[in-house]
Design a protein around this motif. Structure first.
Motif, PDB file in Angstrom:
ATOM      1  N   ALA A  22     -25.091  -0.507   2.610  1.00 37.01           N
ATOM      2  CA  ALA A  22     -26.311   0.146   3.107  1.00 37.01           C
ATOM      3  C   ALA A  22     -27.526  -0.768   2.924  1.00 37.01           C
ATOM      4  N   THR A  23     -28.334  -0.825   3.954  1.00 41.86           N
ATOM      5  CA  THR A  23     -29.566  -1.614   3.865  1.00 41.86           C
ATOM      6  C   THR A  23     -30.746  -0.747   3.447  1.00 41.86           C
ATOM      7  N   ASP A  24     -30.657   0.538   3.698  1.00 42.98           N
ATOM      8  CA  ASP A  24     -31.712   1.470   3.307  1.00 42.98           C
ATOM      9  C   ASP A  24     -31.540   1.820   1.829  1.00 42.98           C
ATOM     10  N   PRO A  25     -32.558   1.584   1.014  1.00 47.74           N
ATOM     11  CA  PRO A  25     -32.434   1.858  -0.433  1.00 47.74           C
ATOM     12  C   PRO A  25     -32.119   3.313  -0.759  1.00 47.74           C
ATOM     13  N   HIS A  26     -32.642   4.237   0.015  1.00 41.86           N
ATOM     14  CA  HIS A  26     -32.386   5.657  -0.239  1.00 41.86           C
ATOM     15  C   HIS A  26     -30.927   6.008   0.051  1.00 41.86           C
ATOM     16  N   PHE A  31     -25.366   7.189  -1.716  1.00 44.87           N
ATOM     17  CA  PHE A  31     -23.928   6.937  -1.717  1.00 44.87           C
ATOM     18  C   PHE A  31     -23.432   6.470  -3.081  1.00 44.87           C
ATOM     19  N   GLU A  32     -24.278   5.808  -3.859  1.00 41.16           N
ATOM     20  CA  GLU A  32     -23.908   5.475  -5.234  1.00 41.16           C
ATOM     21  C   GLU A  32     -23.696   6.748  -6.042  1.00 41.16           C
TER      22      GLU A  32
END
Length: 58
Positions: A22-26, A31-32
């Motif tokens: 994922a490139t979006d931090p949110h 997902f983490e």
């Protein structure tokens, strides 16, 4: 229960992979967290299976 355990483990792995890509931090954080939660649930199911087996239940 074993099928559910395997399904949760696969879903946790998928979420972890999506998190890494994922490139979006949110989305990465989401997902983490999902991967961690699914891993905990899989561990609880694994523990329940072990308890049933130790009691001689199928």
């Amino acid at each position: 229960m074993s099928r559910q355990l395997e399904k949760l483990r696969v879903e946790a792995e998928d979420c972890a992979l999506i998190s890494k890509l994922a490139t979006d931090p949110h989305k990465r954080e989401l997902f983490e967290k999902l991967a961690a939660h699914l891993t905990v649930l899989a561990g609880e199911i694994e523990h329940a299976i072990a308890e049933r087996l130790s009691r001689g239940e199928a």
